[in-house]
Design a protein around this motif. Structure first.
Motif, PDB file in Angstrom:
ATOM      1  N   MET A 149      -6.154  10.724   6.995  1.00  0.00           N
ATOM      2  CA  MET A 149      -4.776  11.092   7.620  1.00  0.00           C
ATOM      3  C   MET A 149      -4.385   9.857   8.686  1.00  0.00           C
ATOM      4  O   MET A 149      -3.146   9.362   8.601  1.00  0.00           O
ATOM      5  N   VAL A 150      -5.338   9.449   9.374  1.00  0.00           N
ATOM      6  CA  VAL A 150      -5.153   8.440  10.522  1.00  0.00           C
ATOM      7  C   VAL A 150      -5.278   7.025   9.984  1.00  0.00           C
ATOM      8  O   VAL A 150      -4.614   6.101  10.628  1.00  0.00           O
ATOM      9  N   SER A 151      -5.794   6.900   8.872  1.00  0.00           N
ATOM     10  CA  SER A 151      -6.030   5.381   8.486  1.00  0.00           C
ATOM     11  C   SER A 151      -4.921   4.805   7.677  1.00  0.00           C
ATOM     12  O   SER A 151      -4.346   5.570   6.973  1.00  0.00           O
ATOM     13  N   ASP A 152      -4.671   3.437   8.008  1.00  0.00           N
ATOM     14  CA  ASP A 152      -3.648   2.618   7.085  1.00  0.00           C
ATOM     15  C   ASP A 152      -4.433   1.925   6.310  1.00  0.00           C
ATOM     16  O   ASP A 152      -3.822   1.171   5.269  1.00  0.00           O
ATOM     17  N   SER A 153      -5.940   2.099   6.049  1.00  0.00           N
ATOM     18  CA  SER A 153      -6.497   1.309   5.302  1.00  0.00           C
ATOM     19  C   SER A 153      -6.765   2.098   3.743  1.00  0.00           C
ATOM     20  O   SER A 153      -7.155   3.057   3.725  1.00  0.00           O
ATOM     21  N   PRO A 154      -6.347   1.424   2.596  1.00  0.00           N
ATOM     22  CA  PRO A 154      -6.354   2.136   1.099  1.00  0.00           C
ATOM     23  C   PRO A 154      -7.738   2.347   0.912  1.00  0.00           C
ATOM     24  O   PRO A 154      -8.110   3.575   0.267  1.00  0.00           O
ATOM     25  N   GLU A 155      -8.780   1.586   1.367  1.00  0.00           N
ATOM     26  CA  GLU A 155     -10.183   1.955   1.167  1.00  0.00           C
ATOM     27  C   GLU A 155     -10.738   3.028   2.052  1.00  0.00           C
ATOM     28  O   GLU A 155     -11.422   3.849   1.217  1.00  0.00           O
ATOM     29  N   VAL A 156     -10.343   3.247   3.291  1.00  0.00           N
ATOM     30  CA  VAL A 156     -10.680   4.505   3.937  1.00  0.00           C
ATOM     31  C   VAL A 156     -10.095   5.415   3.339  1.00  0.00           C
ATOM     32  O   VAL A 156     -10.958   6.692   3.158  1.00  0.00           O
ATOM     33  N   GLN A 157      -8.834   5.673   2.853  1.00  0.00           N
ATOM     34  CA  GLN A 157      -8.146   6.675   2.588  1.00  0.00           C
ATOM     35  C   GLN A 157      -8.889   7.444   1.066  1.00  0.00           C
ATOM     36  O   GLN A 157      -9.133   8.329   0.710  1.00  0.00           O
ATOM     37  N   ILE A 158      -9.463   6.183   0.176  1.00  0.00           N
ATOM     38  CA  ILE A 158      -9.914   6.480  -1.036  1.00  0.00           C
ATOM     39  C   ILE A 158     -11.189   7.181  -0.669  1.00  0.00           C
ATOM     40  O   ILE A 158     -11.819   7.993  -1.429  1.00  0.00           O
TER      41      ILE A 158
END
Length: 286
Positions: free
Chosen positions: A186-195
């Motif tokens: 939820m807090v990340s703007d990074s697509p890698e972290v989200q995936i």
């Protein structure tokens, strides 16, 4: 959003389908959990349950890299693998020798400090993570690189071990880790972290089908240390180190109970809890 959900669904499906086969292989290889004699009777009944089931979570590493083969994703996956390797050594020792003690604590700490220090130098020099600790909005504490590495290494190793302590009851760590991964999603703007976070959630949901009470297999340090290392480094990458006492509250409570128990017994020869980590205390109480 759909591009992030699809990998998580694939990870969930693969873990769910492959888990029975993997559990059968672990049982056939006699890689089973040795039970400490001092644990209560309900834990003694778990003797013979396959250990090292956390290896199945490597499905998440494969799926994450297939959908996002970027430097940051490689870093997240390597972090998971290195901490899992330490846990694997411990689990394999326990299972193959039927020795609940496993690899010495000193050996595990040396490996954890070595891997963490190397990973921190990489994340600073190659991925551009700064050496500041955000305190509140625009207020941050800027540290020299060496001091930052020392402080954060202690934080990562301490947090990873606190999370490792939480893996003691059927389904406990999986249930607690899922919302922590979701927070970073939820807090990340990074697509890698989200995936990566959604894929790990998918893996853990599939894992829990076989790990909730009564557990058909145990994650072991192979999974719990890997989860601990990855969650700790997610906090570093997202610069939310200041929130760790809140985010990792349950993990630290488990670790603190052990520290308090040992200190109390050494000073007064009396125990605060019936058994630690604290989840054993409540299990004995009821």
């Amino acid at each position: 959003m759909i591009d992030q959900i699809i990998p998580a669904l694939i990870a969930f499906a693969v873990v769910t389908i492959l888990s029975p086969l993997f559990i059968a292989v672990l049982r056939r290889l006699h890689l089973i959990q040795p039970i400490r004699k001092e644990l209560p009777k309900d834990h003694q009944l778990k003797k013979g349950t396959p250990l090292m089931f956390g290896i199945i979570l490597f499905v998440g590493i494969i799926v994450s890299l297939l959908f996002s083969p970027t430097p940051l994703m490689y870093f997240l996956c390597v972090t998971y693998i290195l901490f899992s390797f330490i846990g694997f050594l411990d689990d394999f020792w326990k299972a193959s020798r039927q020795d609940p003690g496993g690899v010495s604590g000193k050996t595990k700490l040396i490996l954890q400090f070595t891997f963490t220090g190397a990973l921190l130098f990489y994340v600073i020099n190659e991925l551009g993570v700064d050496t500041s600790i955000n305190i509140y909005k625009n207020i941050s504490l800027d540290l020299p690189m060496m001091l930052y590495v020392i402080v954060i290494t202690l934080f990562v190793v301490g947090s990873a071990n606190a999370i490792n302590f939480t893996d003691g009851l059927d389904g406990l760590l999986g249930v607690v880790a899922i919302p922590t991964y979701f927070f970073f999603f939820m807090v990340s703007d990074s697509p890698e972290v989200q995936i990566f976070c959604l894929v790990m959630i998918g893996c853990l949901l599939g894992f829990l089908i076989y790990n909730i009470f009564p557990a058909k297999a145990f994650m072991g340090d192979t999974g719990s240390l890997a989860i601990g290392g990855s969650l700790s480094f997610l906090a570093v990458i997202e610069k939310v180190e200041i929130l760790i006492p809140i985010l990792f509250f349950i993990y630290f409570a488990e670790q603190l109970s052990v520290i308090l128990q040992v200190s109390s017994f050494k000073l007064t020869h009396k125990r605060i809890f019936k058994m630690t980590p604290i989840h054993y205390h409540f299990g004995l109480k009821y």
